[in-house]
Write an enzyme that holds these catalytic residues in place. Structure first.
Site, short mmCIF file in Angstrom:
data_model
loop_
_atom_site.label_atom_id
_atom_site.label_comp_id
_atom_site.label_asym_id
_atom_site.label_seq_id
_atom_site.Cartn_x
_atom_site.Cartn_y
_atom_site.Cartn_z
N ASN A 60 33.81 -42.60 15.07
CA ASN A 60 34.09 -43.98 14.69
C ASN A 60 35.39 -44.01 13.90
O ASN A 60 35.66 -43.11 13.11
CB ASN A 60 32.95 -44.54 13.82
CG ASN A 60 33.07 -46.04 13.65
OD1 ASN A 60 32.77 -46.79 14.58
ND2 ASN A 60 33.54 -46.48 12.50
N ASP A 69 41.78 -60.65 0.15
CA ASP A 69 41.34 -60.44 1.54
C ASP A 69 41.97 -61.46 2.48
O ASP A 69 42.85 -62.22 2.09
CB ASP A 69 39.82 -60.42 1.64
CG ASP A 69 39.35 -59.46 2.73
OD1 ASP A 69 39.89 -59.51 3.85
OD2 ASP A 69 38.45 -58.64 2.47
MN LIG Z 1 32.85 -48.54 15.65
#
Ligand SMILES: [Mn+2]
Length: 436
Positions: free
Chosen positions: A145, A249
């Site tokens: 990932n 953000d």
């Molecule tokens: Mn992922």
């Protein structure tokens, strides 16, 4: 012109040759100056050559701030970018591993994070941050990932990472602790890492389908990183938590302060003359990277139920909360189904407007015109109470994330005379004939 080499560095050289890159040779500070300059020069990519506090590094920003430049980096057009991303998600590429990679030209096995250009962005930031950091992790069942996580400076060996409850979070719950953090990447790898698909679908393979990215093993923990990364931090996620933030953000507001995990860095590797990378929080690059993959996801989901022509997460909604969807309506309930599909595809989505094919969804005035001339709210408005929304939205419940969502069907009813809704045509003239 076509890219043949797929590193950040070679892409920057190409942009420089064409005069697209802005080179800043004068000294700049990591304290507020770099973000302010990037903001003023958006969407142009900028390379800072002289950082007051960190002479070892150059630093690049705004590299993905312009969608045309992102498309070009993948040797595609802005129109074909969406199809290219969908293809890469559905048919991921192979992993090509090389020895002696550029990212390990310099090895620092007694790391001192003070050496790296952490950046101060806003006046209320708690600490300086790295914002272009991509964390790579491996799970025995799910595989690799890669995802973006901002890093807050703590001390010479430790950072705190904001880990949203998505894939990496799940990996950690399952016991994964080893990570490699890569900074300074080609747009193909950045874009792939910004995509959220199903868990188990490797962003490394999505990236290698988008562009021939090569990978290399890290030195201390046997993980794969892009071989041409400028900087790699090898380390371990701990079970220690610290207050992370305040930090800005995507909405341009300060994100909430939360307890987040500390990561210990055990080894740093770099290219010679490393180029650091920074993503301006709530800047166009941040919005493209976070928002664009969600537009693709919404397009895919809406396309399952009707003919979807285009999707935009609008800049006014910070490329995150509000969407405009253009469809070719064939059934009266297509817009309602499109609204539901969009909410399914992007959990943080708050407001959706569906328009017909004659409306330019990049022009907020045209979208407003469609709302003004094509809606009756008692029939066309869908209000969804008690939904789970974005953790970033300050108007939502800050603990439960409960929010009210709405969809608006701004398309022309099929049973009405369509010609009454169309913009009247006024014949055009060539002004030059009249101004001389
Ligand atoms: Mn992922």
């Amino acid at each position: 012109m076509q890219s043949d080499s797929f590193s950040l560095r070679s892409f920057l050289e190409e942009l420089d040759r064409e005069g697209v890159l802005v080179n800043i040779w004068k000294p700049v500070s990591c304290r507020f100056q770099i973000p302010a300059i990037l903001k003023k020069l958006e969407p142009r990519p900028v390379l800072f050559h002289n950082i007051v506090e960190h002479s070892e590094f150059r630093l690049v920003g705004n590299i993905c701030a312009d969608r045309n430049i992102v498309s070009r980096s993948l040797n595609t057009s802005a129109n074909s970018l969406r199809d290219k991303i969908i293809d890469a998600i559905e048919n991921p590429g192979e992993i090509n591993i090389i020895e002696n990679p550029p990212c390990q030209e310099i090895v620092i096995d007694e790391p001192d994070l003070r050496r790296l250009p952490f950046i101060w962005t806003g006046l209320n930031d708690k600490a300086p941050y790295i914002s272009a950091s991509i964390i790579i992790a491996y799970d025995r069942e799910y595989g690799y990932n890669a995802s973006f996580h901002r890093l807050m400076f703590l001390d010479k060996e430790r950072v705190a990472a904001r880990i949203v409850p998505r894939h990496l979070y799940k990996y950690i719950e399952r016991g994964v602790r080893d990570v490699a953090i890569t900074i300074g990447n080609h747009p193909a790898f950045m874009l792939a890492s910004a995509i959220t698909t199903e868990i188990g679908r490797s962003e490394l393979q999505i990236a290698s389908k988008l562009a021939p990215i090569k990978y290399a093993k890290t030195l201390t923990n046997n993980l794969l990183v892009p071989a041409d990364s400028e900087v790699v931090l090898e380390g371990r996620i701990t079970d220690e938590f610290v207050d992370e933030g305040p930090f800005i953000d995507i909405l341009g507001t300060y994100d909430a302060v939360r307890k987040e995990r500390i990561i210990e860095i055990t080894c740093i590797t770099m290219r010679r003359n490393p180029i650091f990378q920074y993503i301006l929080p709530s800047g166009l690059e941040h919005k493209n990277l976070m928002g664009y993959p969600r537009e693709v996801a919404i397009f895919k989901e809406v396309s399952k139920i009707c003919e979807c022509l285009d999707v935009r997460l609008t800049p006014g909604g910070a490329s995150w909360l509000n969407a405009v969807i253009k469809i070719k309506k064939k059934n009266e309930d297509d817009p309602r189904k499109a609204i539901e599909a969009a909410f399914k595809a992007h959990e943080s989505l708050k407001y959706v407007i569906v328009v017909d094919e004659d409306v330019d969804i990049d022009n907020p005035l045209e979208v407003e015109w469609a709302i003004a001339t094509r809606t009756q709210l008692d029939k066309d408005l869908i209000v969804k109470l008690g939904e789970k929304g974005s953790s970033l939205d300050p108007s939502a419940d800050q603990i439960t994330r409960e929010t009210c969502k709405a969809g608006l069907d701004a398309t022309i009813p099929l049973n009405r005379d369509r010609s009454k809704f169309m913009k009247a045509k006024i014949p055009d003239v060539d002004l030059k004939q009249f101004l001389e």
